[in-house]
Scaffold this active site. Sequence first.
Site, PDB file in Angstrom:
ATOM      1  CG  ASP A 139      -9.472   2.380   0.085  1.00 18.48           C
ATOM      2  OD1 ASP A 139      -8.973   1.304  -0.284  1.00 18.48           O
ATOM      3  OD2 ASP A 139      -8.932   3.128   0.932  1.00 18.48           O
ATOM      4  CG  ASP A 190      -2.241   0.638   1.004  1.00 22.01           C
ATOM      5  OD1 ASP A 190      -2.338   1.477   0.099  1.00 22.01           O
ATOM      6  OD2 ASP A 190      -3.190   0.326   1.751  1.00 22.01           O
TER       7      ASP A 190
HETATM    8  C1  GLA Z   1      -5.691   1.833   2.328  1.00 20.59           C
HETATM    9  C2  GLA Z   1      -6.164   0.655   1.515  1.00 20.59           C
HETATM   10  C3  GLA Z   1      -7.227  -0.105   2.273  1.00 20.59           C
HETATM   11  C4  GLA Z   1      -6.651  -0.574   3.584  1.00 20.59           C
HETATM   12  C5  GLA Z   1      -6.132   0.612   4.364  1.00 20.59           C
HETATM   13  C6  GLA Z   1      -5.408   0.165   5.619  1.00 20.59           C
HETATM   14  O1  GLA Z   1      -6.686   2.788   2.459  1.00 20.59           O
HETATM   15  O2  GLA Z   1      -6.633   1.067   0.274  1.00 20.59           O
HETATM   16  O3  GLA Z   1      -7.679  -1.202   1.513  1.00 20.59           O
HETATM   17  O4  GLA Z   1      -5.622  -1.489   3.333  1.00 20.59           O
HETATM   18  O5  GLA Z   1      -5.244   1.392   3.606  1.00 20.59           O
HETATM   19  O6  GLA Z   1      -4.929   1.231   6.334  1.00 20.59           O
END
Ligand code: GLA
Length: 729
Positions: free
Chosen positions: A548, A479
């Site tokens: 997300d 990420d």
């Molecule tokens: C990002 C990702 C999510 C999750 C969060 C965790 O927003 O896109 O899917 O993994 O971080 O903090």
Amino acid sequence: MKIQVKQQENNGIHFHLSNKSVSLVIESTQDGYVFLRHFGKKIRNYHASNRPQALDRAFSPGPYADSRCFSLDTQRQVYATAGMGDFRYPAIMIANEKDQGLDLRLLTYEVQDGVVPIAGLPSSHANQKAAQTLKLVLEDRVLAIQVVLFYTLFAESTVIATHVEVTNNSQQGYTIEKLHSAMLDLEHCNYELIELAGAYAREKTLQKTPLKQGLMSVNSRRGASSHQATPFTCLAAPTTNEEQGEVIGMHLLYSGDFEAGVFVDQLATTRMFIGLNHETFRWQLEPQATFTSPEALLTYTDQGFGQMTQDMHDFVKAHILTGQHQNALRPILLNNWEATYFDFDEAKILALADKAVEAGIELLVLDDGWFGQRNDDNTSLGDWFLNEAKLPKGLANLVEQVNQKGLQFGIWVEPEMVSVTSELYRQHPDWCLHMAKRPHLYSRNQLVLDLSREDVQNYLIEAMSTVFASANISYVKWDMNRNMTCVASALQQHGIKEISHRYILGLYKILTALIEKFPHILFESCSGGGGRYDLGMLAYMPQTWTSDNTDAICRLNIQYGTSFIYPAITMGAHVSAVPNHQVGRITSLATRGAIAMAGNLGYELDLTQLPQTELTEIAQQVQTYKAIRPIIQAGDLYRLLNPTTTPNETAFLYISKDKTEAVVTYCKVLAQAESPTTVLRLKGLDETARYRDTKTQQCYGGDELMHVGVTIPLARTDFYTVTFHFQKC
Ligand code: GLA
């Protein structure tokens, strides 16, 4: 695929590159100028039918005192420089204190088999026999600068790859102030500029704008390709649809700041370009040094957006994705993020694993919160050791238990970041991007590590290797949850405007090392969803967390935009809880399942809290997806109804390459009174074959399904989906 080189009587040369359906024709003149004669539909031979008329254009300067009819300003160039008479948007700018011109002339050329990999950057791959490259070596004699243009053809694709290499053969240093990867001068401007714009949780929103005179730019200066833009643009006539019309596309294999777009000039010609964003880029080119641009892809079709999509999907699968997982069917996963957020322990994770096994899910992913003191998103990035309060028996032990249940195990990391509240920051406060005299700027309360530094790169390779080797990890979600500010390095080794690009080079170096060390791991890239969903990342990590936003209805748009250029096998799509955590909408489990099955399916909700009826439904969805997974992930996509043209109705179709199976998904957003009936005509089937509807067992001819169509039953409900699965009888 063929590269023809023809010497002309006037000492010019015609270079004619052609693949299955596209021709690219470049002409060099007697004096070594290099011009674009054609980029478009394939022709057999080029005889200069479109040679431009020599005209004396006011205010367009030229090099010949005895001829006022030649100016670079009015030529369709291949790679335009600044300062030599062309007032349009240049592809390259180089300067030192005394000179800022660049007069590029053809010195020599070479045709070679295979692709030309770019050191330190991602590039398309192919077997030696399956690709051919033309190298045009241009030179500015005054500066002793050499610029090499590479054009690669692929035997099985209509896509052309291109990049640029600049070498300083002089005894003095120069600054590269701008360097685009690709440029096309097109003869008219009757196009719309199409881009995938958006925002966090609203990625890849298709946007069309008619061209106008002057500059139109699609770009990112966030240090990542970003949620807001995609390193891609295409031009299409306003009447272009899924099936017909010319579409000219450009893509960049790059994950940082970029610029793409068009410049329409006074004579209504269009310069299309893509490359590094010159606002945040400079490069000091020392004597004898070479700098290479990221790779760009050029695409052309006269068969509309549908063909552009299929060409790109095939190209990405064959020439961008790599490694063991390149085209391997992706495991169906359960991710604990929306199920637990930071609030989990071993018992909770194992309880989720039990439910996942019951549902037939194949991979369990432990998301954020397993390390350091990470109980919310304010701390601990950089502390890549276990949070023992949550997982006292250790990670290897947890993974073993998960594996024993029959599930693979995956883990989340965000290596490029550091929290101020972390051991790493306490030890190395100078390891983040920052400007010495300025306070930090926070985003999600975190800072960006300075990946331009070798010590930071080595630390990250080491730290991640330790995590990945600490247990039986099959999958990693990588990420990146903020954009770059205060871009400067404490080391001050390089010019400040080199840091953004050096960061990306550092990132690619780290990824190369880790992928080599852990070839069995399936990497998924993520940046708060699709904040770095680009071909650069896909060259290392063969799938991406698309957004997300897991709301099925929002996903119609996001996945539609994504599908324009990236194949379903790369596109993570999860079923989540209702009311949806991002937008509060309530949709049926059937609808959430149907939309998520258009991509690489996963689940992201607390299965332990669901009633048995829903668990049973999820198990059925998983079973259905296993049956259609090869069609979705390896097949061809046809978009039947698009949210941009019919906002209340979306429909798409995946067909296996051998045309034996087809999956149709239809979604109606809002119910209407006295709604017109929708009859969907399918596409791409074998006309002469018969197909069985697996639900009703009724057989239909391929021609009937395509030319007559299937009726969508009406329903009195919002957010309504219907799916069909046809198999050749
Ligand atoms: C990002 C990702 C999510 C999750 C969060 C965790 O927003 O896109 O899917 O993994 O971080 O903090």
